[in-house]
Design a protein around this motif. Structure first.
Motif, PDB file in Angstrom:
ATOM      1  N   ARG A  31       0.845  -1.184   0.000  1.00 42.93           N
ATOM      2  CA  ARG A  31       0.000   0.000   0.000  1.00 42.93           C
ATOM      3  C   ARG A  31       0.885   1.240   0.000  1.00 42.93           C
ATOM      4  NH1 ARG A  31      -4.586  -0.913   4.652  1.00 42.93           N
ATOM      5  NH2 ARG A  31      -5.533  -2.760   3.729  1.00 42.93           N
ATOM      6  N   PRO A  32       0.734   2.096  -0.987  1.00 46.01           N
ATOM      7  CA  PRO A  32       1.510   3.342  -0.960  1.00 46.01           C
ATOM      8  C   PRO A  32       1.086   4.238   0.209  1.00 46.01           C
ATOM      9  CG  PRO A  32       0.631   2.929  -3.154  1.00 46.01           C
ATOM     10  CD  PRO A  32       0.004   1.940  -2.238  1.00 46.01           C
ATOM     11  N   PRO A  46      10.452   6.106  -0.388  1.00 45.15           N
ATOM     12  CA  PRO A  46      11.110   7.412  -0.217  1.00 45.15           C
ATOM     13  C   PRO A  46      10.950   8.322  -1.436  1.00 45.15           C
ATOM     14  CG  PRO A  46      12.573   5.644   0.463  1.00 45.15           C
ATOM     15  CD  PRO A  46      11.392   5.010  -0.206  1.00 45.15           C
ATOM     16  N   ALA A  47      10.923   7.731  -2.619  1.00 46.19           N
ATOM     17  CA  ALA A  47      10.786   8.525  -3.840  1.00 46.19           C
ATOM     18  C   ALA A  47       9.321   8.855  -4.140  1.00 46.19           C
ATOM     19  CB  ALA A  47      11.399   7.786  -5.025  1.00 46.19           C
ATOM     20  N   LYS A  48       8.404   8.186  -3.438  1.00 46.44           N
ATOM     21  CA  LYS A  48       6.965   8.361  -3.646  1.00 46.44           C
ATOM     22  C   LYS A  48       6.561   8.066  -5.094  1.00 46.44           C
ATOM     23  CE  LYS A  48       5.510  11.355   0.062  1.00 46.44           C
ATOM     24  NZ  LYS A  48       4.723  12.531   0.394  1.00 46.44           N
ATOM     25  N   VAL A  49       6.947   6.864  -5.535  1.00 47.81           N
ATOM     26  CA  VAL A  49       6.571   6.403  -6.869  1.00 47.81           C
ATOM     27  C   VAL A  49       5.823   5.077  -6.705  1.00 47.81           C
ATOM     28  CG1 VAL A  49       7.405   5.617  -9.116  1.00 47.81           C
ATOM     29  CG2 VAL A  49       8.538   7.523  -7.971  1.00 47.81           C
ATOM     30  N   GLN A  91      -5.771   9.462  -8.710  1.00 49.87           N
ATOM     31  CA  GLN A  91      -6.076  10.795  -8.189  1.00 49.87           C
ATOM     32  C   GLN A  91      -5.674  10.922  -6.722  1.00 49.87           C
ATOM     33  OE1 GLN A  91     -10.214  11.877  -8.463  1.00 49.87           O
ATOM     34  NE2 GLN A  91      -9.919  13.776  -7.334  1.00 49.87           N
ATOM     35  N   ARG A  92      -6.019   9.935  -5.914  1.00 46.00           N
ATOM     36  CA  ARG A  92      -5.691   9.986  -4.479  1.00 46.00           C
ATOM     37  C   ARG A  92      -4.181  10.002  -4.253  1.00 46.00           C
ATOM     38  NH1 ARG A  92      -9.887   6.781  -0.802  1.00 46.00           N
ATOM     39  NH2 ARG A  92     -11.809   7.271  -1.909  1.00 46.00           N
ATOM     40  N   GLY A  97       0.943  13.556  -3.276  1.00 43.48           N
ATOM     41  CA  GLY A  97       2.312  13.855  -3.689  1.00 43.48           C
ATOM     42  C   GLY A  97       3.065  12.703  -4.329  1.00 43.48           C
ATOM     43  N   TRP A  98       2.365  11.660  -4.715  1.00 44.01           N
ATOM     44  CA  TRP A  98       2.994  10.502  -5.335  1.00 44.01           C
ATOM     45  C   TRP A  98       2.984  10.621  -6.848  1.00 44.01           C
ATOM     46  CZ3 TRP A  98       4.638   5.665  -3.159  1.00 44.01           C
ATOM     47  CH2 TRP A  98       4.640   5.651  -1.771  1.00 44.01           C
TER      48      TRP A  98
END
Length: 135
Positions: A31-32, A46-49, A91-92, A97-98
């Motif tokens: 889960r991101p 950490p990179a939010k990808v 969208q979420r 910020g991902w």
């Protein structure tokens, strides 16, 4: 239905192998966002990808999706719900910020891995620059 894999598909494993060979580390089927009950195929926290490798049938690929002949109402509705959930997930995550990267299972794994690596490196560089500015 129970024979259909939700993770560790051949395209996912190949992309993971290529990324791992480049020295990139990631979480699999994670889960991101902890409060979002949806998992990405690969998560670079950490990179939010967040990376999704979507199956052509289950996610309605414009090139390869063929409407089912058996029980078409149910299955077509299911694919439409999957597509709507995919857009909602995108969208979420973007609002949080991902960066969301989506690929179809038929796309070349080497090209997918290359795009993922570029995006992760770019996001890491941006984060490092932001950290330096804070100091």
């Amino acid at each position: 239905m129970q024979a259909i894999r939700s993770r560790d598909t051949a395209p996912e494993r190949l992309v993971r192998s290529l990324l791992h060979a480049q020295g990139l580390r990631y979480r699999v089927a994670a889960r991101p966002l902890p409060n979002l009950r949806r998992t990405a195929d690969l998560v670079f926290r950490p990179a939010k990808v967040a990376v999704f490798i979507d199956g052509c049938y289950w996610h309605g690929c414009p090139e390869h999706y063929v409407a089912p002949k058996t029980n078409p109402g149910y299955w077509s509705d299911k694919v439409a719900r999957n597509m709507a959930r995919d857009r909602d997930t995108d969208q979420r995550l973007e609002e949080a910020g991902w960066t969301v990267l989506r690929f179809w299972e038929h796309e070349a794994s080497a090209e997918c891995a290359a795009q993922i690596a570029v995006e992760v490196m770019k996001r890491r560089a941006q984060a490092a620059l932001a950290d330096r500015k804070k100091e």
